[in-house]
Design a protein around this motif. Structure first.
Motif, PDB file in Angstrom:
ATOM      1  N   PRO A   1       2.015   6.799  -1.093  1.00  0.00           N
ATOM      2  CA  PRO A   1       0.887   5.866  -1.217  1.00  0.00           C
ATOM      3  C   PRO A   1       0.809   5.257  -2.611  1.00  0.00           C
ATOM      4  N   ALA A   2       0.300   4.022  -2.674  1.00  0.00           N
ATOM      5  CA  ALA A   2       0.135   3.363  -3.963  1.00  0.00           C
ATOM      6  C   ALA A   2      -0.987   4.012  -4.772  1.00  0.00           C
ATOM      7  N   SER A   3      -2.013   4.495  -4.095  1.00  0.00           N
ATOM      8  CA  SER A   3      -3.116   5.141  -4.826  1.00  0.00           C
ATOM      9  C   SER A   3      -3.501   6.457  -4.161  1.00  0.00           C
ATOM     10  N   LYS A   4      -4.233   6.394  -3.046  1.00  0.00           N
ATOM     11  CA  LYS A   4      -4.687   7.615  -2.387  1.00  0.00           C
ATOM     12  C   LYS A   4      -3.959   7.809  -1.063  1.00  0.00           C
TER      13      LYS A   4
ATOM     14  N   GLU B   1       0.803  -1.217   0.000  1.00  0.00           N
ATOM     15  CA  GLU B   1       0.000   0.000   0.000  1.00  0.00           C
ATOM     16  C   GLU B   1       0.837   1.269   0.000  1.00  0.00           C
ATOM     17  N   ARG B   2       2.122   1.172   0.396  1.00  0.00           N
ATOM     18  CA  ARG B   2       3.002   2.333   0.373  1.00  0.00           C
ATOM     19  C   ARG B   2       4.403   1.917  -0.075  1.00  0.00           C
TER      20      ARG B   2
END
Length: 201
Positions: free
Chosen positions: A60-63, A46-47
């Motif tokens: 962060p991978a996305s948000k 996730e990070r």
């Protein structure tokens, strides 16, 4: 610059200090994409942990937000990696004057903890054991070393005698064994094995 006083006909020098703007010392925003030293993914992906231009960041991978974990302009952090459970990050820092191994919470909270205390020689990037209890690293004294995270106790797993540093090492899934590359007496690189608490073979 001189000051002349007509009343007593005295002349004295007036000290002047001219300060420049020194723009290179001012805080500024830098694009550090081309100055990345190391990248490590968190266990769940996730990070990402990035060491760039002497600072540690998690991305962060996305948000989410990019976090600067170190905020240490007077020191240089590098060779950073997530712990197997993702709760901590380990890295090398020269904040003490010599490069030592430090740990800190992966969310940036709290203060870093210095794990090693014998930074008299350059270390290669430390590698976590899968159980999170130890790290292995090579150094410029041609040693392969294992350090216990809880105590900082360090043991020499092996020493290369052919003048080549030990830079390739990997843990077994249970964290009890190391396999690494070291040259033999003939100078041929071979795989070697070290059992935690045992000897190299």
């Amino acid at each position: 610059l001189w000051l002349y006083t007509p009343a007593d006909q005295q002349t004295r020098q007036v000290p002047i200090t001219v300060g420049g703007d020194r723009p290179y010392l001012l805080p500024t925003i830098k694009n550090v994409a081309g100055l990345i030293d190391s990248i490590s993914l968190s266990p769940k992906g996730e990070r990402a942990l990035v060491a760039a231009r002497g600072e540690l960041y998690t991305i962060p991978a996305s948000k989410g937000e990019i976090r600067n974990l170190s905020h240490s302009p007077a020191a240089r952090e590098q060779s950073a990696s997530f712990s197997p459970d993702g709760q901590q990050v380990a890295y090398l820092s020269d904040v003490s004057g010599e490069y030592e191994i430090y740990l800190r919470a992966s969310d940036g909270s709290g203060e870093p903890r210095r794990v090693s205390s014998d930074g008299d020689i350059w270390r290669f990037p430390p590698v976590w054991s899968p159980d999170g209890k130890r790290m292995a690293y090579g150094d410029k004294k041609n040693r392969l070393r294992v350090i216990e995270i809880a105590t900082g106790r360090t043991v020499d797993a092996d020493t290369a005698t052919q003048g080549n540093e030990i830079t390739d090492y990997v843990w077994s899934p249970d964290g009890q064994h190391l396999v690494y590359v070291k040259s033999d007496a003939a100078g041929v690189p071979r795989l070697w094995h070290y059992a935690v608490g045992g000897q190299a073979e």
